[in-house]
Design an enzyme around this catalytic site. Structure first.
Site, PDB file in Angstrom:
ATOM      1  N   CYS A 116       2.204  -2.450  15.692  1.00 23.83           N
ATOM      2  CA  CYS A 116       2.119  -2.152  14.254  1.00 23.83           C
ATOM      3  C   CYS A 116       1.504  -3.313  13.479  1.00 23.83           C
ATOM      4  CB  CYS A 116       3.533  -1.851  13.746  1.00 23.83           C
ATOM      5  SG  CYS A 116       3.658  -1.664  11.966  1.00 23.83           S
TER       6      CYS A 116
ATOM      7  N   CYS B   5      -0.590   5.688   9.992  1.00 24.71           N
ATOM      8  CA  CYS B   5       0.647   5.008  10.381  1.00 24.71           C
ATOM      9  C   CYS B   5       0.343   3.731  11.151  1.00 24.71           C
ATOM     10  CB  CYS B   5       1.459   5.920  11.303  1.00 24.71           C
ATOM     11  SG  CYS B   5       2.580   6.973  10.427  1.00 24.71           S
TER      12      CYS B   5
ATOM     13  N   GLU C 175       0.822  -1.205   0.000  1.00 24.81           N
ATOM     14  CA  GLU C 175       0.000   0.000   0.000  1.00 24.81           C
ATOM     15  C   GLU C 175       0.864   1.267   0.000  1.00 24.81           C
ATOM     16  OE1 GLU C 175      -3.851  -1.877   2.350  1.00 24.81           O
ATOM     17  OE2 GLU C 175      -2.421  -0.681   3.475  1.00 24.81           O
TER      18      GLU C 175
ATOM     19  N   CYS D 227       3.232   8.603   1.102  1.00 19.68           N
ATOM     20  CA  CYS D 227       3.855   7.664   2.035  1.00 19.68           C
ATOM     21  C   CYS D 227       4.078   6.346   1.279  1.00 19.68           C
ATOM     22  CB  CYS D 227       2.904   7.481   3.222  1.00 19.68           C
ATOM     23  SG  CYS D 227       3.484   6.295   4.422  1.00 19.68           S
TER      24      CYS D 227
ATOM     25  N   CYS E 150       7.093  -6.742   7.304  1.00 17.55           N
ATOM     26  CA  CYS E 150       8.254  -6.196   8.016  1.00 17.55           C
ATOM     27  C   CYS E 150       8.730  -7.224   9.031  1.00 17.55           C
ATOM     28  CB  CYS E 150       7.883  -4.895   8.723  1.00 17.55           C
ATOM     29  SG  CYS E 150       9.292  -4.108   9.546  1.00 17.55           S
TER      30      CYS E 150
ATOM     31  N   CYS F 102       7.457  -4.884  15.672  1.00 16.87           N
ATOM     32  CA  CYS F 102       6.982  -3.932  16.686  1.00 16.87           C
ATOM     33  C   CYS F 102       5.547  -4.308  17.082  1.00 16.87           C
ATOM     34  CB  CYS F 102       7.032  -2.508  16.145  1.00 16.87           C
ATOM     35  SG  CYS F 102       8.679  -2.046  15.602  1.00 16.87           S
TER      36      CYS F 102
END
Ligand code: SAH
Ligand code: SF4
Length: 358
Positions: free
Chosen positions: A131, A346, A104, A117, A124, A128
């Site tokens: 997230c 975010c 995205e 962005c 990933c 974290c």
């Protein structure tokens, strides 16, 4: 987790996509095919200034050269499979990659311009806890071409593409874990003969991969944002496993030494999470940690997503946190998240159709 390993996770067929070529490489490609260097520059300009989607679009190239390109080179376009518009004007783009994976990108309206962005990886590996991208694990690195093409495809979809002036590498993935491809993409984006974005308008955000931050400072000029998110190692390690390898002191030492052009500052992102990192003591510790650093702080109230145990603090506590920082002469901005209604804020990017999430 070496950089080489990550580089190898890009499928081989995607490595020679022309949208990942810098100007000099394009000239070299032309020479290797018995053509004058200016032909390389011409192709480069078609790709990055005139945003050609196919070799046939390159109308002032001789037909023989277009056939040569079709035979010997690859030009892929990300496939737009969905786009969603938020009430606040934010637009989320879902792109399918050649191997069927998806990523995205988010186009954010500002007062006089747009910010895009961009994603740097599918998923990933950093894990974290707050997230959504992190909760999905790591699939693969994006190639340079796939990073740059997000900008190209979004520009092509815009009514006034010249108003896209700012780029943030804050989408899916940890950009510094895909070092070579990301830095090359930055060079293409910043180069005058490429997409010609000002290096003042491009920001790379990292969770704090210390050795790569040192390399980055030496290799290229770009704004740096660091996701700090806690003021003591215990809390930060529990939220961000990367902190076990590169604890707060090491991270901030590297920030202190980071080569910043005149008057620029490092942005520290600090997600505020209810009951975890939002006390007055945290705010005071943050002031001490950042003393002497050319720093500004983005306070981001946590964006919740399904399955996450965390929530944002009440507004009153967020304001108190900000006031403490300002009282200590720090620049601290509360970042209002845009695009929350379309899961574009975010930490909410999943690379999946929204209907699949629910
Ligand atoms: N991997 C890089 C860049 C992508 S994440 C990094 O971590 O910096 C971009 C930003 O989103 C980071 O500052 C991260 O801390 C923030 N973020 C992640 N999950 C979030 C959430 N649920 N709510 C608010 N911000 C989040
Ligand atoms: Fe990765 Fe950044 Fe999400 Fe952490 S916050 S999991 S580094 S994308």
């Amino acid at each position: 987790m070496t950089t080489l390993l990550h580089w190898q996770t890009v499928p081989a067929t995607m490595l020679n996509d022309l949208k990942g070529f810098e100007s000099l490489e394009m000239e070299e490609w032309a020479r290797q095919h018995g053509l004058p260097a200016y032909r390389g520059r011409q192709i480069h300009s078609w790709l990055f200034r005139r945003l050609a989607g196919s070799f046939d679009d390159m109308s002032d190239l001789p037909k023989s050269l277009r056939s040569l390109l079709a035979r010997e080179a690859t030009l892929n376009n990300l496939r737009l499979i969905d786009s969603l518009s938020s009430e606040d004007g934010t637009r989320k783009y879902l792109f399918e990659l050649r191997d069927g994976m998806s990523i995205e990108s988010v186009l954010i309206p500002e007062r006089n311009h747009w910010t895009l962005c961009v994603s740097s990886q599918v998923g990933c590996a950093m894990g974290c806890r707050f997230c959504l991208t992190g909760s999905q694990g790591f699939k693969r690195n994006l190639s340079t071409a796939e990073i740059v093409d997000q900008v190209i495809q979004v520009k092509l979809s815009m009514e006034a593409p010249e108003r896209l002036t700012n780029i943030v590498l804050m989408g899916m993935g940890e950009p510094l874990a895909n070092y070579e491809n990301v830095v090359k993409a930055l060079r293409i984006l910043e180069n005058e003969t490429g997409m010609n974005f000002s290096h003042r308008k491009i920001t790379l955000s990292t969770s704090g991969l210390v050795p790569e931050m040192v390399r980055l400072g030496n290799d290229i000029t770009v704004n740096l944002a660091v996701s700090l998110n806690a003021t003591d190692d215990e809390t930060r390690s529990s939220l961000m496993p990367v902190n076990r390898r590169y604890p707060i002191k090491k991270l901030l030492d590297v920030c202190r030494a980071f080569p910043l052009p005149n008057r620029r500052m490092i942005t520290f992102e600090y997600i505020l999470i209810d009951g975890i990192n939002d006390t007055k003591e945290d705010a005071h510790r943050l002031c001490k940690l950042l003393a002497g650093l050319r720093a500004k702080i983005n306070l981001i109230p946590l964006n919740p997503h399904q399955g996450s145990p965390y929530s944002p603090p009440p507004m009153e506590r967020i304001l108190t946190f900000q006031e403490t920082l300002i009282d200590h002469h720090l620049t601290a901005i509360i970042r209002k998240s845009k695009g929350q209604d379309i899961l574009a804020a975010c930490g909410q990017l999943s690379g999946k159709h929204q209907s699949e999430d629910s």
